[in-house]
Design a protein around this motif. Structure first.
Motif, PDB file in Angstrom:
ATOM      1  N   ALA A   1     -13.859  97.944 106.035  1.00 38.09           N
ATOM      2  CA  ALA A   1     -14.306  97.468 104.720  1.00 38.09           C
ATOM      3  C   ALA A   1     -14.070  98.542 103.660  1.00 38.09           C
TER       4      ALA A   1
ATOM      5  N   ARG B   1     -10.517  98.519 102.399  1.00 38.73           N
ATOM      6  CA  ARG B   1     -10.277  97.459 101.402  1.00 38.73           C
ATOM      7  C   ARG B   1     -10.761  97.908 100.021  1.00 38.73           C
TER       8      ARG B   1
ATOM      9  N   LEU C   1     -21.793  96.619  98.355  1.00 42.30           N
ATOM     10  CA  LEU C   1     -20.872  96.336  99.466  1.00 42.30           C
ATOM     11  C   LEU C   1     -21.372  95.174 100.325  1.00 42.30           C
ATOM     12  N   GLU C   2     -21.515  94.042  99.695  1.00 47.59           N
ATOM     13  CA  GLU C   2     -22.120  92.888 100.359  1.00 47.59           C
ATOM     14  C   GLU C   2     -21.068  91.907 100.885  1.00 47.59           C
ATOM     15  N   ASP C   3     -21.489  91.046 101.805  1.00 52.11           N
ATOM     16  CA  ASP C   3     -20.628  89.982 102.294  1.00 52.11           C
ATOM     17  C   ASP C   3     -20.876  88.707 101.476  1.00 52.11           C
ATOM     18  N   GLY C   4     -19.810  87.927 101.306  1.00 49.15           N
ATOM     19  CA  GLY C   4     -19.892  86.749 100.452  1.00 49.15           C
ATOM     20  C   GLY C   4     -20.951  85.734 100.857  1.00 49.15           C
TER      21      GLY C   4
ATOM     22  N   ASP D   1     -18.993  96.014  94.039  1.00 50.32           N
ATOM     23  CA  ASP D   1     -17.851  95.651  94.886  1.00 50.32           C
ATOM     24  C   ASP D   1     -16.552  95.957  94.145  1.00 50.32           C
ATOM     25  N   LEU D   2     -15.723  96.800  94.764  1.00 52.87           N
ATOM     26  CA  LEU D   2     -14.463  97.179  94.112  1.00 52.87           C
ATOM     27  C   LEU D   2     -13.458  96.034  94.043  1.00 52.87           C
TER      28      LEU D   2
ATOM     29  N   ARG E   1     -15.585  86.990  97.433  1.00 48.90           N
ATOM     30  CA  ARG E   1     -16.580  85.934  97.191  1.00 48.90           C
ATOM     31  C   ARG E   1     -17.856  86.549  96.650  1.00 48.90           C
ATOM     32  N   THR E   2     -18.190  87.738  97.148  1.00 51.45           N
ATOM     33  CA  THR E   2     -19.383  88.419  96.627  1.00 51.45           C
ATOM     34  C   THR E   2     -19.283  88.598  95.115  1.00 51.45           C
TER      35      THR E   2
ATOM     36  N   ASN F   1     -16.569 102.033  92.284  1.00 51.81           N
ATOM     37  CA  ASN F   1     -16.924 102.629  93.572  1.00 51.81           C
ATOM     38  C   ASN F   1     -18.431 102.908  93.596  1.00 51.81           C
ATOM     39  N   ILE F   2     -19.053 102.635  94.707  1.00 51.90           N
ATOM     40  CA  ILE F   2     -20.507 102.859  94.817  1.00 51.90           C
ATOM     41  C   ILE F   2     -20.874 104.296  94.440  1.00 51.90           C
TER      42      ILE F   2
HETATM   43  P1  ATP Z   1     -16.378  88.694 100.697  1.00 53.71           P
HETATM   44  O1  ATP Z   1     -17.058  88.343 101.978  1.00 53.71           O
HETATM   45  O2  ATP Z   1     -17.340  88.953  99.566  1.00 53.71           O
HETATM   46  O3  ATP Z   1     -15.270  87.776 100.282  1.00 53.71           O
HETATM   47  P2  ATP Z   1     -14.800  90.654 102.075  1.00 53.71           P
HETATM   48  O4  ATP Z   1     -14.997  89.834 103.306  1.00 53.71           O
HETATM   49  O5  ATP Z   1     -13.439  90.873 101.542  1.00 53.71           O
HETATM   50  O6  ATP Z   1     -15.708  90.120 100.886  1.00 53.71           O
HETATM   51  P3  ATP Z   1     -16.599  92.530 103.199  1.00 53.71           P
HETATM   52  O7  ATP Z   1     -16.053  93.305 104.333  1.00 53.71           O
HETATM   53  O8  ATP Z   1     -17.478  91.359 103.469  1.00 53.71           O
HETATM   54  O9  ATP Z   1     -15.375  92.095 102.275  1.00 53.71           O
HETATM   55  O10 ATP Z   1     -17.384  93.491 102.192  1.00 53.71           O
HETATM   56  C1  ATP Z   1     -16.931  94.757 101.831  1.00 53.71           C
HETATM   57  C2  ATP Z   1     -16.639  94.805 100.354  1.00 53.71           C
HETATM   58  O11 ATP Z   1     -17.041  96.060  99.871  1.00 53.71           O
HETATM   59  C3  ATP Z   1     -15.145  94.669 100.043  1.00 53.71           C
HETATM   60  O12 ATP Z   1     -14.939  93.662  99.097  1.00 53.71           O
HETATM   61  C4  ATP Z   1     -14.722  96.031  99.478  1.00 53.71           C
HETATM   62  O13 ATP Z   1     -13.856  95.897  98.388  1.00 53.71           O
HETATM   63  C5  ATP Z   1     -16.043  96.605  99.021  1.00 53.71           C
HETATM   64  N1  ATP Z   1     -16.117  98.066  99.127  1.00 53.71           N
HETATM   65  C6  ATP Z   1     -15.791  98.849 100.194  1.00 53.71           C
HETATM   66  N2  ATP Z   1     -16.024 100.152  99.947  1.00 53.71           N
HETATM   67  C7  ATP Z   1     -16.537 100.220  98.691  1.00 53.71           C
HETATM   68  C8  ATP Z   1     -17.003 101.277  97.865  1.00 53.71           C
HETATM   69  N3  ATP Z   1     -16.973 102.547  98.273  1.00 53.71           N
HETATM   70  N4  ATP Z   1     -17.481 100.976  96.639  1.00 53.71           N
HETATM   71  C9  ATP Z   1     -17.513  99.682  96.212  1.00 53.71           C
HETATM   72  N5  ATP Z   1     -17.079  98.641  96.940  1.00 53.71           N
HETATM   73  C10 ATP Z   1     -16.602  98.889  98.163  1.00 53.71           C
END
Ligand code: ATP
Ligand code: MG
Length: 269
Positions: free
Chosen positions: A38, A41, A164-167, A184-185, A190-191, A202-203
C-alpha cells in the motif's frame, strides 16, 4: 542505525528514510506485509504531485482541522502504516483537537494492536482505544476485521479521521452518518472519492499541517468552523488535484525531463 547506508546527499534520501521507518515497523510487527505494498502505491502518487503539499491539499487540511475542532466526538483511526510513519504527529494532532486515538486494523491481531498502542503511548499518548475487548462494537456491512471498533470511539464518533483507509470502510462509515476525513495520496481511490474531506498529501506532511491549522483555528467560534467545513467541496477539491497533476505532467512533458549528467571521463587506452 538502519538508515546509515543512505548517504546524506542522496537525492531520494527523504523517501528512503520514510521507507526505512516502514520496514522497521514491519520487522517490529506493527506493519502488515500488505501495508508495504500500500505504501508503494502511495509513493507513486507522491511522485506525481512532486512530493510536496499542493494548494488543494492545504485547503483540505484546513477544512479537516475545522471539522475536527467543530466535532462533538472526533476520533482518529490508526493502522500499522500510520503508526510506523507518524506516531508522534498522530499524538500531537490528537491532543491539539481533543480527539482520542483508536487502533483499527484490516489484519487484526492482538499482538499488532498492542504494539501499535505501545508505539503511540511511547510517543506521548495518554490512552488508546480499540485494543482487545475495547473493540466490542461492529460497523455494519463490513467483513474485514476493520468492522470491530470501540463503542466509545469510532462507533460513537461524529467525525472520524482515517489516514490510509480502505474504500469499503470509508463507505461503511459514511453510511453510518459519520463525517469522514481521509488522508490518501491517491485522488482516484474509492476512499478519496467517498470521504467528506480528502487530503491528498503524504501522511508525514498532512498531519503536521492539520495540527498547525488546528492551533490557528482553535480560537474561532464553532459556527465559523462549521462554515469552513460547509464551504469545502470535496469533489471540486479532487478535481483541482487532478488538474494540478495534469498541468504538472504537461509542463514536464513540454520542458523535457532527462537529467543532465556529467560527461563520462575519457578512459585511457
Ligand atoms: P481504495 O480501497 O480506497 O480504492 P486502494 O485499495 O487502492 O484504495 P488501499 O490499499 O486500500 O488502497 O489503501 C491504501 C491507500 O493509502 C492507497 O490509496 C495509497 O495511495 C495510500 N497511501 C499509502 N501510503 C501513504 C502515505 N504515506 N500517505 C498518504 N497516503 C498513502
Ligand atoms: Mg482498498
Amino acid at each position: 542505525m538502519e538508515e546509515a547506508w543512505i548517504p546524506p546527499n542522496h537525492p531520494r534520501r527523504e523517501s528512503l528514510l520514510v521507507r526505512e521507518s516502514l520496514v522497521k515497523g514491519f520487522k517490529d510487527g506493527l506493519v502488515a506485509m500488505q501495508g508495504l505494498i500500500a505504501h508503494g502505491r502511495g509513493e507513486c502518487f507522491d511522485y506525481l504531485i512532486g512530493e510536496t503539499t499542493i494548494p488543494p491539499a492545504l485547503e483540505a487540511e484546513r477544512a479537516a482541522a475545522a471539522a475536527l475542532l467543530a466535532a462533538e466526538r472526533p476520533v482518529i483511526s490508526v493502522n500499522g502504516n500510520a503508526a510506523a510513519l507518524a506516531a508522534k504527529a498522530l499524538v500531537e494532532l490528537s491532543k491539539t483537537v481533543g480527539a482520542p486515538l483508536e487502533v483499527n486494523l484490516f489484519y487484526r491481531s492482538r499482538e499488532r494492536e498492542e504494539l501499535i498502542a505501545k508505539a503511540l503511548m511511547e510517543n506521548g499518548a495518554d490512552a488508546v482505544l480499540g485494543v482487545g475487548d475495547d473493540a466490542a462494537c461492529t460497523i455494519p456491512e463490513l467483513f474485514s476485521e476493520r468492522r470491530k471498533v470501540s463503542c466509545r470511539g469510532i462507533y460513537a464518533a461524529d467525525v472520524v479521521l482515517v489516514p490510509l483507509e480502505d474504500g469499503d470502510r470509508t463507505e461503511a462509515l459514511r453510511r453510518m452518518g459519520k463525517t469522514v476525513i481521509a488522508i490518501d495520496l491517491n485522488p482516484l481511490s474509492r476512499t478519496s472519492r467517498a470521504a467528506n474531506i480528502t487530503v491528498v498529501d503524504n501522511i508525514t506532511r498532512a498531519l503536521p499541517n492539520i495540527t498547525r491549522f488546528a492551533v490557528e483555528l482553535k480560537v474561532k467560534p464553532r459556527e465559523e468552523l462549521a462554515e469552513i467545513v460547509r464551504k469545502f467541496d470535496n469533489d471540486a477539491n479532487l478535481r483541482a488535484v487532478l488538474k494540478y497533476i495534469r498541468d504538472r505532467l504537461d509542463e514536464l512533458a513540454n520542458r523535457g525531463i532527462a537529467l543532465e549528467l556529467p560527461k563520462p571521463s575519457r578512459r585511457e587506452p
